[in-house]
Design an enzyme around this catalytic site. Structure first.
Site, short mmCIF file in Angstrom:
data_model
loop_
_atom_site.label_atom_id
_atom_site.label_comp_id
_atom_site.label_asym_id
_atom_site.label_seq_id
_atom_site.Cartn_x
_atom_site.Cartn_y
_atom_site.Cartn_z
N ASP A 34 32.33 89.43 61.03
CA ASP A 34 32.45 88.56 62.19
C ASP A 34 31.49 89.07 63.26
O ASP A 34 31.41 90.29 63.49
CB ASP A 34 33.89 88.56 62.71
CG ASP A 34 34.17 87.47 63.71
OD1 ASP A 34 33.50 87.44 64.78
OD2 ASP A 34 35.05 86.64 63.46
N ILE A 35 30.76 88.18 63.93
CA ILE A 35 29.79 88.63 64.94
C ILE A 35 30.46 89.07 66.24
O ILE A 35 29.83 89.71 67.07
CB ILE A 35 28.70 87.57 65.23
CG1 ILE A 35 29.30 86.29 65.79
CG2 ILE A 35 27.86 87.31 63.99
CD1 ILE A 35 28.27 85.32 66.33
N HIS B 264 37.30 79.21 57.47
CA HIS B 264 36.99 80.63 57.34
C HIS B 264 38.27 81.44 57.54
O HIS B 264 39.04 81.18 58.44
CB HIS B 264 35.89 81.08 58.30
CG HIS B 264 36.09 80.75 59.74
ND1 HIS B 264 35.94 79.47 60.26
CD2 HIS B 264 36.45 81.53 60.78
CE1 HIS B 264 36.17 79.50 61.56
NE2 HIS B 264 36.49 80.74 61.90
N LEU B 265 38.46 82.39 56.64
CA LEU B 265 39.60 83.28 56.69
C LEU B 265 39.19 84.53 57.44
O LEU B 265 38.24 85.21 57.04
CB LEU B 265 40.07 83.64 55.28
CG LEU B 265 41.23 84.62 55.19
CD1 LEU B 265 42.53 83.94 55.64
CD2 LEU B 265 41.37 85.15 53.76
N HIS B 266 39.92 84.85 58.52
CA HIS B 266 39.71 86.10 59.22
C HIS B 266 40.43 87.21 58.47
O HIS B 266 41.59 87.05 58.08
CB HIS B 266 40.25 86.02 60.65
CG HIS B 266 39.44 85.15 61.55
ND1 HIS B 266 38.44 85.64 62.36
CD2 HIS B 266 39.48 83.81 61.76
CE1 HIS B 266 37.90 84.64 63.04
NE2 HIS B 266 38.52 83.52 62.69
#
Length: 140
Positions: A40-41, A109-111
């Site tokens: 993740d950015i 999207h899965l964190h």
């Protein structure tokens, strides 16, 4: 590899570009025929990754019963990446999706976060179950 179609949303979707190896600024950590995983950015924990399907699915509200195996594969890839990155306490992780309108990119999207106990305080409301900001996160 999934090809981008002529739909303008997939042509401009950053996660579609990453999934199709068309974004050269993002390091893909793990990939298979259906999924990619990258950092993740704006990380919310020491380990914060996103697992993204190569198929453009707008968000978790777009999922249906036919996606159960896809979601299971996403979780499996996320936990595998944590293991590969040296995370050993699989009881202190958090996996989940944000629900619209609280998604920053309109591509499922899965964190994947670890340690969940070290989620940064200024963003924990996004990732802690039963917070005031609607999400579908759970701690394992």
């Amino acid at each position: 590899m999934t090809e981008l179609n002529s739909d303008s949303s997939t042509e401009t979707c950053i996660f579609c570009l990453i999934a199709n190896d068309q974004d050269h600024n993002t390091e893909v950590i793990k990939a298979n025929k259906e999924l990619v995983c990258f950092r993740d950015i704006v990380p919310a924990a020491p380990h914060h990754y996103l697992v993204v399907p190569k198929e453009h699915i707008p968000d978790c509200l777009s999922l249906h019963a036919g996606h159960v195996d896809l979601v299971k594969m996403m979780a499996k890839m996320g936990t595998a990446v944590l293991h590969d990155q040296g995370v050993s306490d699989m009881k202190d992780i958090s996996l989940g999706f944000h629900q619209p309108p609280y998604t920053s990119v309109a591509h499922l999207h899965l964190h994947v976060l670890a340690p969940a106990s070290q989620i940064y305080k200024d963003v924990e409301y996004k990732f802690i179950p039963n917070s005031y900001r609607k999400n579908v996160f759970g701690r394992n």
